[in-house]
Design a protein around this motif. Sequence first.
Motif, PDB file in Angstrom:
ATOM      1  N   GLY A 197      30.083  25.550  64.621  1.00  0.00           N
ATOM      2  CA  GLY A 197      29.645  26.734  63.584  1.00  0.00           C
ATOM      3  C   GLY A 197      28.550  26.862  62.367  1.00  0.00           C
ATOM      4  O   GLY A 197      28.142  27.474  61.378  1.00  0.00           O
ATOM      5  N   GLY A 198      27.861  26.633  63.266  1.00  0.00           N
ATOM      6  CA  GLY A 198      26.226  26.662  62.734  1.00  0.00           C
ATOM      7  C   GLY A 198      25.738  28.368  62.675  1.00  0.00           C
ATOM      8  O   GLY A 198      26.812  29.188  63.261  1.00  0.00           O
ATOM      9  N   TRP A 199      24.672  27.862  62.386  1.00  0.00           N
ATOM     10  CA  TRP A 199      24.071  29.602  61.433  1.00  0.00           C
ATOM     11  C   TRP A 199      22.542  29.415  62.496  1.00  0.00           C
ATOM     12  O   TRP A 199      21.838  28.808  62.816  1.00  0.00           O
ATOM     13  N   SER A 200      21.828  30.365  62.846  1.00  0.00           N
ATOM     14  CA  SER A 200      20.543  30.821  63.704  1.00  0.00           C
ATOM     15  C   SER A 200      19.739  32.014  62.740  1.00  0.00           C
ATOM     16  O   SER A 200      20.317  33.327  63.126  1.00  0.00           O
ATOM     17  N   ARG A 201      18.806  32.436  62.396  1.00  0.00           N
ATOM     18  CA  ARG A 201      18.549  33.926  62.465  1.00  0.00           C
ATOM     19  C   ARG A 201      18.123  34.683  63.456  1.00  0.00           C
ATOM     20  O   ARG A 201      16.606  34.475  63.831  1.00  0.00           O
ATOM     21  N   ASP A 202      18.943  34.925  64.298  1.00  0.00           N
ATOM     22  CA  ASP A 202      18.777  36.178  65.475  1.00  0.00           C
ATOM     23  C   ASP A 202      19.248  37.790  65.606  1.00  0.00           C
ATOM     24  O   ASP A 202      18.846  37.547  66.077  1.00  0.00           O
ATOM     25  N   GLY A 203      19.390  37.934  64.517  1.00  0.00           N
ATOM     26  CA  GLY A 203      20.186  38.832  64.019  1.00  0.00           C
ATOM     27  C   GLY A 203      21.459  39.047  63.911  1.00  0.00           C
ATOM     28  O   GLY A 203      21.586  40.574  64.497  1.00  0.00           O
ATOM     29  N   LYS A 204      22.229  38.537  65.167  1.00  0.00           N
ATOM     30  CA  LYS A 204      22.965  38.423  65.634  1.00  0.00           C
ATOM     31  C   LYS A 204      24.420  37.027  65.618  1.00  0.00           C
ATOM     32  O   LYS A 204      25.244  37.367  66.082  1.00  0.00           O
ATOM     33  N   THR A 205      23.830  36.528  64.540  1.00  0.00           N
ATOM     34  CA  THR A 205      24.331  35.810  64.503  1.00  0.00           C
ATOM     35  C   THR A 205      25.693  35.491  62.623  1.00  0.00           C
ATOM     36  O   THR A 205      24.173  35.263  61.767  1.00  0.00           O
ATOM     37  N   LEU A 206      26.075  35.658  61.893  1.00  0.00           N
ATOM     38  CA  LEU A 206      26.596  36.257  60.779  1.00  0.00           C
ATOM     39  C   LEU A 206      27.045  34.208  60.157  1.00  0.00           C
ATOM     40  O   LEU A 206      27.539  33.692  61.320  1.00  0.00           O
ATOM     41  N   GLY A 235      21.810  26.136  56.172  1.00  0.00           N
ATOM     42  CA  GLY A 235      21.081  27.206  54.756  1.00  0.00           C
ATOM     43  C   GLY A 235      21.846  28.483  54.462  1.00  0.00           C
ATOM     44  O   GLY A 235      21.232  29.339  53.691  1.00  0.00           O
ATOM     45  N   ARG A 236      23.013  28.705  54.698  1.00  0.00           N
ATOM     46  CA  ARG A 236      23.494  29.767  54.422  1.00  0.00           C
ATOM     47  C   ARG A 236      24.681  29.949  53.341  1.00  0.00           C
ATOM     48  O   ARG A 236      25.567  28.076  53.355  1.00  0.00           O
ATOM     49  N   ASP A 237      25.206  30.363  52.502  1.00  0.00           N
ATOM     50  CA  ASP A 237      26.110  30.224  51.959  1.00  0.00           C
ATOM     51  C   ASP A 237      27.209  30.985  52.840  1.00  0.00           C
ATOM     52  O   ASP A 237      27.230  32.120  53.501  1.00  0.00           O
ATOM     53  N   ALA A 238      28.868  29.746  52.835  1.00  0.00           N
ATOM     54  CA  ALA A 238      29.620  30.726  53.754  1.00  0.00           C
ATOM     55  C   ALA A 238      30.348  31.573  53.456  1.00  0.00           C
ATOM     56  O   ALA A 238      29.902  31.812  51.796  1.00  0.00           O
ATOM     57  N   VAL A 239      30.632  32.308  53.853  1.00  0.00           N
ATOM     58  CA  VAL A 239      31.801  33.412  53.881  1.00  0.00           C
ATOM     59  C   VAL A 239      33.409  32.716  53.637  1.00  0.00           C
ATOM     60  O   VAL A 239      34.017  31.764  54.218  1.00  0.00           O
ATOM     61  N   ILE A 240      33.495  33.279  52.390  1.00  0.00           N
ATOM     62  CA  ILE A 240      35.188  32.476  51.440  1.00  0.00           C
ATOM     63  C   ILE A 240      36.330  33.633  51.712  1.00  0.00           C
ATOM     64  O   ILE A 240      36.187  34.824  51.464  1.00  0.00           O
ATOM     65  N   VAL A 252      26.082  44.552  57.952  1.00  0.00           N
ATOM     66  CA  VAL A 252      26.076  43.616  58.517  1.00  0.00           C
ATOM     67  C   VAL A 252      24.912  43.141  59.177  1.00  0.00           C
ATOM     68  O   VAL A 252      25.009  41.599  59.006  1.00  0.00           O
ATOM     69  N   ARG A 253      23.942  43.014  59.688  1.00  0.00           N
ATOM     70  CA  ARG A 253      22.837  42.421  60.432  1.00  0.00           C
ATOM     71  C   ARG A 253      22.468  42.171  59.199  1.00  0.00           C
ATOM     72  O   ARG A 253      21.693  40.603  59.401  1.00  0.00           O
ATOM     73  N   ALA A 254      22.538  42.826  58.056  1.00  0.00           N
ATOM     74  CA  ALA A 254      21.148  41.845  56.649  1.00  0.00           C
ATOM     75  C   ALA A 254      22.244  41.168  56.641  1.00  0.00           C
ATOM     76  O   ALA A 254      21.224  39.522  56.363  1.00  0.00           O
ATOM     77  N   LEU A 255      23.139  41.046  56.379  1.00  0.00           N
ATOM     78  CA  LEU A 255      24.459  39.174  56.125  1.00  0.00           C
ATOM     79  C   LEU A 255      24.113  38.247  57.439  1.00  0.00           C
ATOM     80  O   LEU A 255      23.619  36.920  57.314  1.00  0.00           O
ATOM     81  N   ALA A 256      23.467  38.351  58.461  1.00  0.00           N
ATOM     82  CA  ALA A 256      23.472  37.931  59.726  1.00  0.00           C
ATOM     83  C   ALA A 256      22.237  37.602  59.504  1.00  0.00           C
ATOM     84  O   ALA A 256      22.128  36.123  59.164  1.00  0.00           O
ATOM     85  N   ASN A 257      21.075  38.128  58.894  1.00  0.00           N
ATOM     86  CA  ASN A 257      19.798  37.822  58.475  1.00  0.00           C
ATOM     87  C   ASN A 257      19.788  37.133  57.230  1.00  0.00           C
ATOM     88  O   ASN A 257      18.624  35.770  57.658  1.00  0.00           O
ATOM     89  N   GLY A 258      20.342  37.004  57.038  1.00  0.00           N
ATOM     90  CA  GLY A 258      20.700  36.298  55.285  1.00  0.00           C
ATOM     91  C   GLY A 258      19.207  36.986  54.241  1.00  0.00           C
ATOM     92  O   GLY A 258      18.468  35.448  53.339  1.00  0.00           O
TER      93      GLY A 258
END
Length: 281
Positions: A155-164, A203-208, A275-281
Amino acid sequence: MPAHRSGTPRTSRRPRLAAAGTLLTSLALLLALPGAATAAPAGKDVPSRGTARMGQGVIEHDGQGGLPRDSRVVQTEGVDVSSHQGNVAWGTLWNSGVKWAYVKATEGTYYKNTSFAQQYNGSYNIGMIRGAYHFATPNTTSGAAQANYFVDNGGGWSRDGKTLPGVLDIEWNPYGAQCYGLSQAGMVNWIRDFTTTYRARTGRDAVIYTATSWWKDCTGNNAGFGATNPLWVARYNTTVGELPAGWPVQTIWQYTSTGPVVGDHNRFNGAIDRVRALANG
């Protein structure tokens, strides 16, 4: 000789009767709390732990209507999957217009999706923007414990433009009472414990992800998350309907559990660049 007294003294019965009445009153008040009961309703088949999936209780509790009407607002099709789908035909979905996906990673602190690698990596490899979700069981461990388990197991996240960012799937309890035995205030505290921990870890807020009717019943329609956590709402009907308090608009709408290739289909409220903007944060 002392006088003989037969039977139990009458004065001893009153304290016992009063105590019994007090106990019954306390039990009635306890059961009146939202989600106070922990057992499954009589006659309900209880699934095995770990088998819960996103939207499992929607039709049972909210019903099902028609498919959404055409909208002038650009929306982007997506799916959500779990171990129920096994190996997913990602190429077929991509060719049908599905451009993003969420994959169940974990449940509670006791289950990891056995199909996670094929689903999470397969959607990425075909070109989709993808993320992971966690099915919450607030009656088993704390929000912080489950957030950490989620991050540690996909469930982690990285700023790769393809991970929500990760999703907290908080909805009807398939294993028992719908609010997991928590009061409305207790549920809000549990959700905040999860979301605060998830943000600290990633570093990201989870989607609910939730349904409006469940949110009303189990949080008292709390409005405290709309400013930080994107909303993914479940409603299987022609329109998205009423949203939970605090969210003026949904980010994602799960509109059916009977879509093509895999059942759960969703609309992201915007074009693929959003969608991509949400992925990038």
